[in-house]
Design an enzyme around this catalytic site. Structure first.
Site, PDB file in Angstrom:
ATOM      1  N   ASP A   1      -3.771  -8.150  -5.615  1.00  0.00           N
ATOM      2  CA  ASP A   1      -3.719  -8.800  -4.310  1.00  0.00           C
ATOM      3  C   ASP A   1      -4.705  -9.970  -4.312  1.00  0.00           C
ATOM      4  O   ASP A   1      -5.708  -9.943  -5.020  1.00  0.00           O
ATOM      5  CB  ASP A   1      -4.076  -7.812  -3.184  1.00  0.00           C
ATOM      6  CG  ASP A   1      -3.506  -8.240  -1.832  1.00  0.00           C
ATOM      7  OD1 ASP A   1      -2.637  -7.542  -1.293  1.00  0.00           O
ATOM      8  OD2 ASP A   1      -3.929  -9.310  -1.334  1.00  0.00           O
TER       9      ASP A   1
ATOM     10  N   ARG B   1       0.842  -1.213   0.000  1.00  0.00           N
ATOM     11  CA  ARG B   1       0.000   0.000   0.000  1.00  0.00           C
ATOM     12  C   ARG B   1       0.870   1.253   0.000  1.00  0.00           C
ATOM     13  O   ARG B   1       0.590   2.232  -0.709  1.00  0.00           O
ATOM     14  CB  ARG B   1      -0.929  -0.019   1.214  1.00  0.00           C
ATOM     15  CG  ARG B   1      -1.729   1.269   1.347  1.00  0.00           C
ATOM     16  CD  ARG B   1      -2.837   1.178   2.371  1.00  0.00           C
ATOM     17  NE  ARG B   1      -3.551   2.448   2.444  1.00  0.00           N
ATOM     18  CZ  ARG B   1      -4.746   2.586   3.008  1.00  0.00           C
ATOM     19  NH1 ARG B   1      -5.363   1.536   3.563  1.00  0.00           N
ATOM     20  NH2 ARG B   1      -5.339   3.774   3.048  1.00  0.00           N
TER      21      ARG B   1
ATOM     22  N   LYS C   1      14.047 -15.288   0.483  1.00  0.00           N
ATOM     23  CA  LYS C   1      14.512 -13.899   0.309  1.00  0.00           C
ATOM     24  C   LYS C   1      15.936 -13.859  -0.253  1.00  0.00           C
ATOM     25  O   LYS C   1      16.275 -12.962  -1.022  1.00  0.00           O
ATOM     26  CB  LYS C   1      14.380 -13.131   1.619  1.00  0.00           C
ATOM     27  CG  LYS C   1      12.931 -12.947   2.052  1.00  0.00           C
ATOM     28  CD  LYS C   1      12.080 -12.240   0.964  1.00  0.00           C
ATOM     29  CE  LYS C   1      10.684 -11.949   1.415  1.00  0.00           C
ATOM     30  NZ  LYS C   1       9.894 -11.201   0.415  1.00  0.00           N
TER      31      LYS C   1
ATOM     32  N   ASN D   1       5.941  -7.543  -4.697  1.00  0.00           N
ATOM     33  CA  ASN D   1       5.962  -7.287  -3.252  1.00  0.00           C
ATOM     34  C   ASN D   1       5.274  -8.368  -2.434  1.00  0.00           C
ATOM     35  O   ASN D   1       5.628  -8.588  -1.276  1.00  0.00           O
ATOM     36  CB  ASN D   1       5.296  -5.926  -3.003  1.00  0.00           C
ATOM     37  CG  ASN D   1       4.927  -5.712  -1.549  1.00  0.00           C
ATOM     38  OD1 ASN D   1       5.787  -5.494  -0.708  1.00  0.00           O
ATOM     39  ND2 ASN D   1       3.636  -5.798  -1.251  1.00  0.00           N
TER      40      ASN D   1
ATOM     41  N   ALA E   1      15.487 -18.357   3.144  1.00  0.00           N
ATOM     42  CA  ALA E   1      15.894 -18.974   1.870  1.00  0.00           C
ATOM     43  C   ALA E   1      15.195 -18.301   0.690  1.00  0.00           C
ATOM     44  O   ALA E   1      15.823 -18.011  -0.334  1.00  0.00           O
ATOM     45  CB  ALA E   1      15.565 -20.467   1.896  1.00  0.00           C
TER      46      ALA E   1
ATOM     47  N   TYR F   1      11.720 -18.643   5.067  1.00  0.00           N
ATOM     48  CA  TYR F   1      11.562 -17.238   4.654  1.00  0.00           C
ATOM     49  C   TYR F   1      12.928 -16.694   4.238  1.00  0.00           C
ATOM     50  O   TYR F   1      13.062 -16.055   3.199  1.00  0.00           O
ATOM     51  CB  TYR F   1      10.974 -16.423   5.810  1.00  0.00           C
ATOM     52  CG  TYR F   1      10.787 -14.960   5.533  1.00  0.00           C
ATOM     53  CD1 TYR F   1      11.754 -14.024   5.922  1.00  0.00           C
ATOM     54  CD2 TYR F   1       9.658 -14.495   4.882  1.00  0.00           C
ATOM     55  CE1 TYR F   1      11.591 -12.672   5.672  1.00  0.00           C
ATOM     56  CE2 TYR F   1       9.484 -13.140   4.625  1.00  0.00           C
ATOM     57  CZ  TYR F   1      10.443 -12.241   5.032  1.00  0.00           C
ATOM     58  OH  TYR F   1      10.282 -10.896   4.779  1.00  0.00           O
TER      59      TYR F   1
END
Ligand SMILES: NC(=O)C1=CN([C@@H]2O[C@H](COP(=O)(O)OP(=O)(O)OC[C@H]3O[C@@H](n4cnc5c(N)ncnc54)[C@H](O)[C@@H]3O)[C@@H](O)[C@H]2O)C=CC1
Ligand SMILES: CCCCCC(=O)/C=C/[C@H]1C=CC(=O)[C@@H]1CCCCCCC(=O)O
Length: 295
Positions: free
Chosen positions: A61, A44, A180, A116, A178, A176
């Site tokens: 989304d 947002r 990223k 995102n 891994a 998470y």
């Protein structure tokens, strides 16, 4: 107020290495941007800063109710023609391909994409990989088909949202971490591909510290961190010691990656002490400088 260069204080044409005149800066007015995971949190904030800089923004989304609610709010502030909301799951090729095709049909082009959408779920870790890494790969590949110059696109920029867990271990969330790390590696490789193949599309990475959004609560819940729950105190200590970022501050770092046309394959880390570009180990070998036809 008349322009004054922050570096040389000049008001006229000059050479420096930081101000908008001298840096090749992307003009965001009337550009078309796409943000996934746009309905809340960081997404947002990215939508809002792009709107404030004159762009039109397509929101994607999986959460229809939140997305519809935000679209209605933005219509009141910016007018109905500046945004559109599309419900889509980034783990679905059909969903995301369809959404991007509708966006091009509606707005005529895609200049900016922000991948995102992301989750933390160490219990259902395959889903985390599918959203955080699979969704970034899918969004990048699908958007490039519309953006790259060889397809008649206008070029542009793709910003993939990693995390500081893309640069170092977040022990409470190894999957998470891994995903990223994967976003960083994939994005840097695709930036090199884009340069070699002359796509005209820059691909950059944003690596934020802890940010005050609903995602953060996942780190305290056994439903999401399961076997690593005993480590949750580590994250709490890090947040207590270093603080937590506000999403609108992270959005300013996001805008740097969008606008600075000298940045491709660059990773910008932001934490409560500020933002810094990450220097990676020198390339094992120099990449060829002449464009290569990948067809
Ligand atoms: N909050 C934080 O501390 C940090 C977040 N990040 C990253 O920033 C990005 C945004 O995170 P937040 O705004 O904090 O999270 P959030 O949970 O507030 O928002 C994420 C949005 O993505 C959407 N989403 C989730 N799965 C989706 C899917 N399969 N398809 C489409 N949309 C989907 C959700 O509906 C939600 O609206 C994520 O990639 C996250 O990993 C990076 C560093 C720190
Ligand atoms: C919910 C998302 C969490 C976002 C914050 C985050 O990922 C924090 C990660 C840090 C926790 C322990 C670490 O080691 C991680 C950061 C490591 C940063 C490494 C910085 C690299 C450099 O300075 O070059």
């Amino acid at each position: 107020m008349r322009y004054r260069c922050p570096v040389t204080s000049d008001r006229e044409e000059h050479k420096c290495d930081r101000c908008d005149r001298c840096l090749s800066v992307m003009d965001l007015k009337d550009k078309v941007a796409v943000v996934t995971g746009a309905a809340q949190g960081l997404g947002r904030s990215f939508v809002e800063i792009l709107l404030k800089n004159g762009s039109k923004v397509a929101l994607i989304d999986v959460n229809k109710s939140l997305g519809d609610e935000l679209k209605s709010t933005l219509d009141q502030e910016y007018g109905r023609d500046r945004t559109e909301f599309f419900t889509a799951d980034v783990t679905s090729e059909e969903d995301l391909k369809g959404a991007l095709e509708k966006i091009v049909k509606t707005f005529g082009r895609i200049d900016i994409l922000c991948n995102n959408a992301g989750i933390i779920n160490e219990k259902h870790w395959e889903k985390t990989i599918a959203v955080n890494l699979g969704g970034v790969v899918r969004g990048t590949y699908l958007a490039l088909e519309h953006m790259k110059k060889e397809n008649g696109g206008n070029g542009g920029v793709i910003i993939n949202i990693s995390s500081m867990a893309g640069l170092g271990p977040l022990p409470v969330a190894p999957i998470y971490t891994a995903t990223k790390h994967g976003v960083v590696g994939f994005s840097r490789a695709m930036a090199a591909v884009s340069k070699l193949a002359d796509y005209g599309v820059r691909i950059n990475i944003l690596c934020p510290w802890f940010v005050k959004t609903s995602l953060l609560s996942s780190l305290n819940s056994e439903d999401y961190i399961e076997r690593f729950l005993p480590l949750k105190a580590m994250s709490e200590t890090m947040i207590q010691k270093h603080g937590c970022l506000e999403a609108d501050v992270v959005a300013k770092a996001f805008l740097v990656l969008v606008k600075d046309e000298s940045k491709n394959g660059d990773a910008l880390m932001i934490d409560p002490e500020g933002a810094v570009f990450i220097s990676f180990p020198q390339k094992a070998k120099d990449l060829p400088s002449t464009p290569v036809n990948l067809e």
